[in-house]
Design a protein around this motif. Structure first.
Motif, PDB file in Angstrom:
ATOM      1  N   GLY A 120       0.833  -1.209   0.000  1.00  0.00           N
ATOM      2  CA  GLY A 120       0.000   0.000   0.000  1.00  0.00           C
ATOM      3  C   GLY A 120       0.857   1.244   0.000  1.00  0.00           C
ATOM      4  N   ALA A 121       0.317   2.314  -0.590  1.00  0.00           N
ATOM      5  CA  ALA A 121       1.095   3.550  -0.741  1.00  0.00           C
ATOM      6  C   ALA A 121       0.202   4.782  -0.564  1.00  0.00           C
ATOM      7  N   GLY A 122      -0.779   4.680   0.321  1.00  0.00           N
ATOM      8  CA  GLY A 122      -1.705   5.803   0.557  1.00  0.00           C
ATOM      9  C   GLY A 122      -1.146   6.796   1.562  1.00  0.00           C
ATOM     10  N   GLY A 123      -2.046   7.548   2.175  1.00  0.00           N
ATOM     11  CA  GLY A 123      -1.651   8.619   3.084  1.00  0.00           C
ATOM     12  C   GLY A 123      -0.886   8.136   4.300  1.00  0.00           C
ATOM     13  N   THR A 124      -1.286   7.022   4.858  1.00  0.00           N
ATOM     14  CA  THR A 124      -0.615   6.521   6.066  1.00  0.00           C
ATOM     15  C   THR A 124       0.787   6.024   5.717  1.00  0.00           C
ATOM     16  N   ALA A 125       0.907   5.380   4.574  1.00  0.00           N
ATOM     17  CA  ALA A 125       2.223   4.911   4.127  1.00  0.00           C
ATOM     18  C   ALA A 125       3.168   6.092   3.897  1.00  0.00           C
ATOM     19  N   LEU A 142       4.967  -1.686  -2.280  1.00  0.00           N
ATOM     20  CA  LEU A 142       4.292  -2.491  -3.289  1.00  0.00           C
ATOM     21  C   LEU A 142       2.827  -2.076  -3.293  1.00  0.00           C
ATOM     22  N   ASN A 143       2.375  -1.513  -4.413  1.00  0.00           N
ATOM     23  CA  ASN A 143       1.002  -1.007  -4.447  1.00  0.00           C
ATOM     24  C   ASN A 143       0.234  -1.611  -5.614  1.00  0.00           C
ATOM     25  N   ARG A 144      -1.081  -1.690  -5.423  1.00  0.00           N
ATOM     26  CA  ARG A 144      -1.962  -2.252  -6.459  1.00  0.00           C
ATOM     27  C   ARG A 144      -1.826  -1.485  -7.776  1.00  0.00           C
ATOM     28  N   SER A 145      -1.870  -0.168  -7.687  1.00  0.00           N
ATOM     29  CA  SER A 145      -1.842   0.629  -8.918  1.00  0.00           C
ATOM     30  C   SER A 145      -0.627   1.557  -8.911  1.00  0.00           C
ATOM     31  N   GLU A 146      -0.353   2.127 -10.062  1.00  0.00           N
ATOM     32  CA  GLU A 146       0.890   2.869 -10.253  1.00  0.00           C
ATOM     33  C   GLU A 146       0.795   4.321  -9.775  1.00  0.00           C
ATOM     34  N   LYS A 147      -0.434   4.856  -9.852  1.00  0.00           N
ATOM     35  CA  LYS A 147      -0.623   6.304  -9.701  1.00  0.00           C
ATOM     36  C   LYS A 147       0.031   6.895  -8.443  1.00  0.00           C
ATOM     37  N   ARG A 148      -0.189   6.236  -7.322  1.00  0.00           N
ATOM     38  CA  ARG A 148       0.298   6.812  -6.053  1.00  0.00           C
ATOM     39  C   ARG A 148       1.813   6.671  -5.875  1.00  0.00           C
ATOM     40  N   LEU A 149       2.465   5.882  -6.734  1.00  0.00           N
ATOM     41  CA  LEU A 149       3.868   5.556  -6.471  1.00  0.00           C
ATOM     42  C   LEU A 149       4.848   6.655  -6.866  1.00  0.00           C
ATOM     43  N   ASN A 176       0.736  -4.424   6.190  1.00  0.00           N
ATOM     44  CA  ASN A 176      -0.438  -4.058   5.398  1.00  0.00           C
ATOM     45  C   ASN A 176      -0.798  -2.610   5.700  1.00  0.00           C
ATOM     46  N   MET A 177      -0.513  -1.737   4.754  1.00  0.00           N
ATOM     47  CA  MET A 177      -0.795  -0.304   4.874  1.00  0.00           C
ATOM     48  C   MET A 177      -2.022   0.065   4.037  1.00  0.00           C
ATOM     49  N   THR A 178      -2.746  -0.927   3.533  1.00  0.00           N
ATOM     50  CA  THR A 178      -3.925  -0.640   2.705  1.00  0.00           C
ATOM     51  C   THR A 178      -5.185  -0.706   3.566  1.00  0.00           C
ATOM     52  N   SER A 179      -6.319  -0.408   2.942  1.00  0.00           N
ATOM     53  CA  SER A 179      -7.591  -0.610   3.638  1.00  0.00           C
ATOM     54  C   SER A 179      -8.197  -1.957   3.260  1.00  0.00           C
ATOM     55  N   LEU A 187      -7.221  -9.704   0.747  1.00  0.00           N
ATOM     56  CA  LEU A 187      -5.790  -9.597   1.033  1.00  0.00           C
ATOM     57  C   LEU A 187      -5.266  -8.326   0.363  1.00  0.00           C
ATOM     58  N   PRO A 188      -4.198  -7.743   0.890  1.00  0.00           N
ATOM     59  CA  PRO A 188      -3.688  -6.494   0.301  1.00  0.00           C
ATOM     60  C   PRO A 188      -2.925  -6.673  -1.004  1.00  0.00           C
ATOM     61  N   SER A 189      -2.617  -7.923  -1.369  1.00  0.00           N
ATOM     62  CA  SER A 189      -1.960  -8.173  -2.663  1.00  0.00           C
ATOM     63  C   SER A 189      -2.364  -9.581  -3.102  1.00  0.00           C
ATOM     64  N   ASP A 206      -0.354  -5.293  10.657  1.00  0.00           N
ATOM     65  CA  ASP A 206      -1.471  -4.700   9.919  1.00  0.00           C
ATOM     66  C   ASP A 206      -1.828  -3.397  10.610  1.00  0.00           C
ATOM     67  N   VAL A 207      -2.030  -2.322   9.832  1.00  0.00           N
ATOM     68  CA  VAL A 207      -2.413  -1.054  10.486  1.00  0.00           C
ATOM     69  C   VAL A 207      -3.900  -1.020  10.824  1.00  0.00           C
ATOM     70  N   ILE A 208      -4.654  -1.953  10.257  1.00  0.00           N
ATOM     71  CA  ILE A 208      -6.076  -2.070  10.621  1.00  0.00           C
ATOM     72  C   ILE A 208      -6.141  -2.612  12.050  1.00  0.00           C
ATOM     73  N   ASP A 228      -1.755  -6.128  15.201  1.00  0.00           N
ATOM     74  CA  ASP A 228      -2.661  -5.273  14.430  1.00  0.00           C
ATOM     75  C   ASP A 228      -2.346  -3.799  14.716  1.00  0.00           C
ATOM     76  N   GLY A 229      -3.229  -2.890  14.300  1.00  0.00           N
ATOM     77  CA  GLY A 229      -2.928  -1.465  14.391  1.00  0.00           C
ATOM     78  C   GLY A 229      -3.305  -0.806  15.716  1.00  0.00           C
ATOM     79  N   SER A 230      -3.695  -1.604  16.730  1.00  0.00           N
ATOM     80  CA  SER A 230      -4.139  -1.007  18.001  1.00  0.00           C
ATOM     81  C   SER A 230      -3.032  -0.203  18.682  1.00  0.00           C
ATOM     82  N   MET A 232      -0.468   1.241  17.309  1.00  0.00           N
ATOM     83  CA  MET A 232      -0.224   2.463  16.542  1.00  0.00           C
ATOM     84  C   MET A 232      -1.248   3.531  16.926  1.00  0.00           C
ATOM     85  N   LEU A 233      -2.502   3.101  17.011  1.00  0.00           N
ATOM     86  CA  LEU A 233      -3.573   4.031  17.390  1.00  0.00           C
ATOM     87  C   LEU A 233      -3.341   4.576  18.804  1.00  0.00           C
ATOM     88  N   LEU A 234      -2.985   3.661  19.715  1.00  0.00           N
ATOM     89  CA  LEU A 234      -2.730   4.070  21.101  1.00  0.00           C
ATOM     90  C   LEU A 234      -1.567   5.069  21.167  1.00  0.00           C
TER      91      LEU A 234
HETATM   92  P1  NDP Z   1      -5.605   5.759   1.591  1.00  0.00           P
HETATM   93  O1  NDP Z   1      -7.001   5.831   1.056  1.00  0.00           O
HETATM   94  O2  NDP Z   1      -4.750   6.963   1.562  1.00  0.00           O
HETATM   95  O3  NDP Z   1      -4.810   4.587   0.751  1.00  0.00           O
HETATM   96  C1  NDP Z   1      -5.397   3.331   0.556  1.00  0.00           C
HETATM   97  C2  NDP Z   1      -4.332   2.339   0.062  1.00  0.00           C
HETATM   98  O4  NDP Z   1      -4.931   1.023   0.092  1.00  0.00           O
HETATM   99  C3  NDP Z   1      -3.865   2.558  -1.361  1.00  0.00           C
HETATM  100  O5  NDP Z   1      -2.511   2.188  -1.454  1.00  0.00           O
HETATM  101  C4  NDP Z   1      -4.771   1.611  -2.170  1.00  0.00           C
HETATM  102  O6  NDP Z   1      -4.208   1.192  -3.382  1.00  0.00           O
HETATM  103  C5  NDP Z   1      -4.840   0.442  -1.214  1.00  0.00           C
HETATM  104  N1  NDP Z   1      -5.995  -0.433  -1.367  1.00  0.00           N
HETATM  105  C6  NDP Z   1      -7.278  -0.165  -1.042  1.00  0.00           C
HETATM  106  N2  NDP Z   1      -8.045  -1.249  -1.246  1.00  0.00           N
HETATM  107  C7  NDP Z   1      -7.229  -2.231  -1.725  1.00  0.00           C
HETATM  108  C8  NDP Z   1      -7.433  -3.579  -2.117  1.00  0.00           C
HETATM  109  N3  NDP Z   1      -8.646  -4.151  -2.084  1.00  0.00           N
HETATM  110  N4  NDP Z   1      -6.360  -4.298  -2.533  1.00  0.00           N
HETATM  111  C9  NDP Z   1      -5.133  -3.743  -2.562  1.00  0.00           C
HETATM  112  N5  NDP Z   1      -4.871  -2.452  -2.209  1.00  0.00           N
HETATM  113  C10 NDP Z   1      -5.920  -1.712  -1.782  1.00  0.00           C
HETATM  114  O7  NDP Z   1      -5.736   5.122   3.031  1.00  0.00           O
HETATM  115  P2  NDP Z   1      -4.911   5.483   4.356  1.00  0.00           P
HETATM  116  O8  NDP Z   1      -3.452   5.427   4.065  1.00  0.00           O
HETATM  117  O9  NDP Z   1      -5.483   6.704   4.964  1.00  0.00           O
HETATM  118  O10 NDP Z   1      -5.322   4.258   5.311  1.00  0.00           O
HETATM  119  C11 NDP Z   1      -4.795   2.962   5.083  1.00  0.00           C
HETATM  120  C12 NDP Z   1      -5.164   2.068   6.254  1.00  0.00           C
HETATM  121  O11 NDP Z   1      -4.529   2.533   7.434  1.00  0.00           O
HETATM  122  C13 NDP Z   1      -6.658   2.010   6.556  1.00  0.00           C
HETATM  123  O12 NDP Z   1      -7.026   0.663   6.727  1.00  0.00           O
HETATM  124  C14 NDP Z   1      -6.791   2.771   7.867  1.00  0.00           C
HETATM  125  O13 NDP Z   1      -7.842   2.277   8.651  1.00  0.00           O
HETATM  126  C15 NDP Z   1      -5.441   2.457   8.512  1.00  0.00           C
HETATM  127  N6  NDP Z   1      -5.006   3.431   9.534  1.00  0.00           N
HETATM  128  C16 NDP Z   1      -4.713   2.977  10.793  1.00  0.00           C
HETATM  129  C17 NDP Z   1      -4.279   3.848  11.779  1.00  0.00           C
HETATM  130  C18 NDP Z   1      -3.982   3.341  13.142  1.00  0.00           C
HETATM  131  O14 NDP Z   1      -3.755   4.167  14.049  1.00  0.00           O
HETATM  132  N7  NDP Z   1      -3.934   2.055  13.374  1.00  0.00           N
HETATM  133  C19 NDP Z   1      -4.085   5.292  11.509  1.00  0.00           C
HETATM  134  C20 NDP Z   1      -4.391   5.674  10.141  1.00  0.00           C
HETATM  135  C21 NDP Z   1      -4.834   4.756   9.200  1.00  0.00           C
HETATM  136  P3  NDP Z   1      -4.471   2.027  -4.778  1.00  0.00           P
HETATM  137  O15 NDP Z   1      -3.460   3.134  -4.802  1.00  0.00           O
HETATM  138  O16 NDP Z   1      -4.248   1.015  -5.844  1.00  0.00           O
HETATM  139  O17 NDP Z   1      -5.880   2.514  -4.733  1.00  0.00           O
END
Ligand code: NDP
Length: 264
Positions: A120-125, A142-149, A176-179, A187-189, A206-208, A228-230, A232-234
């Protein structure tokens, strides 16, 4: 009494009010923490000042708006472009990012970790990849799509999509940094990639939080230590509380109170 809140949308599920209110009560601090569903992130600063609050946390999707709302940013928040904690100091808004140091602290129990693979490569990553690299870890994404990389490539990280991935080294920690898994059993991949990586891994995170995701179940099937992500949250909450109360309490004092939120 000082007032605090969490801004987000949605925000009804957030554990932060419970975490902070238990800490105020347990530490005898005259504060109250509520939640505020904010639709328009551009209104964050005016809403903050209008409500007369002392501090706030900011969650999805407003961390970049929070960054723009601050008058002053600490060095790390400036570097990662995302703010999840704001403190009002004499009418000026000071911004911090506590997600990333919270994550760093959460993985500190795993020893001998050098190489880390983020799924995953979203905001948290974004913020956590930088804090880890600053701390000496070697992070690959390692991310599903290229755009965020692209932004990671610009910052010098090794990145792959599912299509381009080459498993040419062992990753000590896989995260696992994805949702994926948050509200489903995905699965995240692709499982083939995970089956290739996991045998050579020392631990999986897992951050979830609050559930055993499909990713963690698979990691356990390989007898890997997991979490899990507990934590991190704490820990992001403890660090935010330190900012809110301007260092009046130690990390451990706050943690003892705040972790009660995870058993209620
Ligand atoms: P973003 O929306 O910024 O990014 C989502 C990422 O997940 C992208 O890389 C996206 O890939 C990928 N993704 C989503 N669905 C799938 C799927 N089905 N298969 C593969 N890849 C997938 O999310 P955030 O970074 O804000 O949040 C990510 C996770 O972190 C969430 O689960 C959130 O709950 C958790 N989190 C936990 C915290 C904690 O304290 N424990 C704090 C903050 C977040 P693509 O680019 O291809 O779309």
């Amino acid at each position: 009494m000082q007032l605090f809140t969490i801004f987000g949308n949605p925000v009804s599920h957030s554990k932060s009010p419970l975490m902070h209110n238990l800490s105020f009560k347990g530490l005898g601090y005259n504060g109250c923490y509520t939640r505020y569903r904010l639709e328009d992130g551009n209104a964050l600063k005016s809403k903050f000042l209008e409500l007369g609050i002392q501090g706030a946390n900011i969650t999805v999707p407003h961390k970049e708006h929070a960054f723009n709302a601050c008058d002053e940013l600490d060095e790390f928040a400036q570097k990662v472009g995302a703010v999840n904690t704001i403190v009002n100091k004499n009418g000026k808004l000071y911004g911090y990012n506590t997600d990333a140091p919270g994550f760093l602290k959460a993985i500190s129990e795993f020893k001998n970790i050098k190489t880390v693979l983020f799924l995953g490569a979203g905001g948290t990553a974004q913020s956590t990849s930088i804090v880890l690299r600053d701390a000496g870890y070697e992070v690959t994404l390692l991310n599903r799509s290229e755009k965020r990389l692209q932004k990671y490539i610009d910052q010098g990280f090794q990145t792959y999509t599912f299509d381009t991935f080459i498993n040419d080294k062992a990753y000590d920690l896989v995260v696992n940094m994805t949702s994926a898994g948050l509200e489903d059993e995905n699965l995240p991949s692709p499982i083939e990639i995970l089956k290739d990586i996991l045998p050579n891994t020392l631990a999986c995170v897992d951050v979830i939080y609050g559930k055993e995701t499909a990713f963690l179940k698979l990691a356990k099937a390989y007898n890997k230590p997991t979490k899990d992500g507990s934590d991190m949250l704490l820990y992001q909450g403890v660090i935010a509380f330190e900012y809110f109360t301007e260092g009046k309490f130690t990390f451990e004092e706050i943690k003892v109170q705040m972790q009660k939120a995870f058993i209620l």
